[in-house]
Design a protein around this motif. Sequence first.
Motif, short mmCIF file in Angstrom:
data_model
loop_
_atom_site.label_atom_id
_atom_site.label_comp_id
_atom_site.label_asym_id
_atom_site.label_seq_id
_atom_site.Cartn_x
_atom_site.Cartn_y
_atom_site.Cartn_z
N THR A 33 0.82 -1.21 0.00
CA THR A 33 0.00 0.00 0.00
C THR A 33 0.85 1.26 0.00
OG1 THR A 33 -1.77 -1.15 1.18
CG2 THR A 33 -1.81 1.25 1.22
N GLN A 34 1.83 1.31 0.88
CA GLN A 34 2.63 2.52 1.01
C GLN A 34 3.53 2.75 -0.19
OE1 GLN A 34 4.42 1.73 4.80
NE2 GLN A 34 2.62 2.36 5.95
N THR A 189 -3.32 9.89 2.92
CA THR A 189 -4.06 8.63 2.96
C THR A 189 -3.14 7.46 3.29
OG1 THR A 189 -5.61 9.47 1.30
CG2 THR A 189 -5.55 7.09 1.64
N LEU A 193 -3.38 5.14 6.72
CA LEU A 193 -3.59 3.69 6.70
C LEU A 193 -2.47 2.96 7.42
CD1 LEU A 193 -4.82 3.20 3.01
CD2 LEU A 193 -6.20 3.21 5.09
N ALA A 197 -2.86 0.75 10.94
CA ALA A 197 -2.43 -0.65 10.98
C ALA A 197 -1.42 -0.90 12.09
CB ALA A 197 -1.84 -1.05 9.62
#
Length: 208
Positions: A33-34, A189, A193, A197
């Motif tokens: 994701t990152q 964003t 996230l 997490a």
Amino acid sequence: MQTPTTIESDSLSHKLEQIGKILRLVGWAGLVTQLSLAITAGVMLLFAIAGRNFNQAAFAPVVPGAPAYDFRDATTPGLGIGIFWAVAGIFVLLFTAFLAFRQLRFARRLRNPNPDLHPKKSDVMQVLRIGIIAGFVGMGLSILGGGAALGVLLSKSLAIPQGAAIYAPTRIIRPLDVMVAMANMVAITAHFLGTIASIATVNWLHRQ
């Protein structure tokens, strides 16, 4: 018949297996994701920077008889601040991606049958806490960049006189300018996230 020692050993192995699965899941999710969002934000910034450099190198009249102008006027003054904070936020995002990779290393070591190679719980918690701090720092930098970009664009929109799009189209807000704000929003964003997490993983490990 299982002895208490055997039962305790099996319970510990099961717990370590669960921790390894969680770390592997969170690590892969954070890394993918990152990195993907960092690449997305980086591409947006490259388009914005390339567009600004192109405008600075260009020169052309628009309306016959109208005074000539330099395309350097098309660059939005002050937008470089938003670009600077966006780049800083992306660098922090890459650092948190590295921390996610370290979580994957921890998960791999937990699967090793040799208990001497297992990471300490304090080391795992430290990496997660650093990730939380880095996430908040990255969010702060990206918020500064997004706020600066939106503030500059708002000032530019309010300063556009009526009919400016006809005689001086370079004074209007361009999509490339908006990309700076969008890049900061993407970074926010990604940091959000990743921070959520990490906080969830820390809370789960505290209960183990």
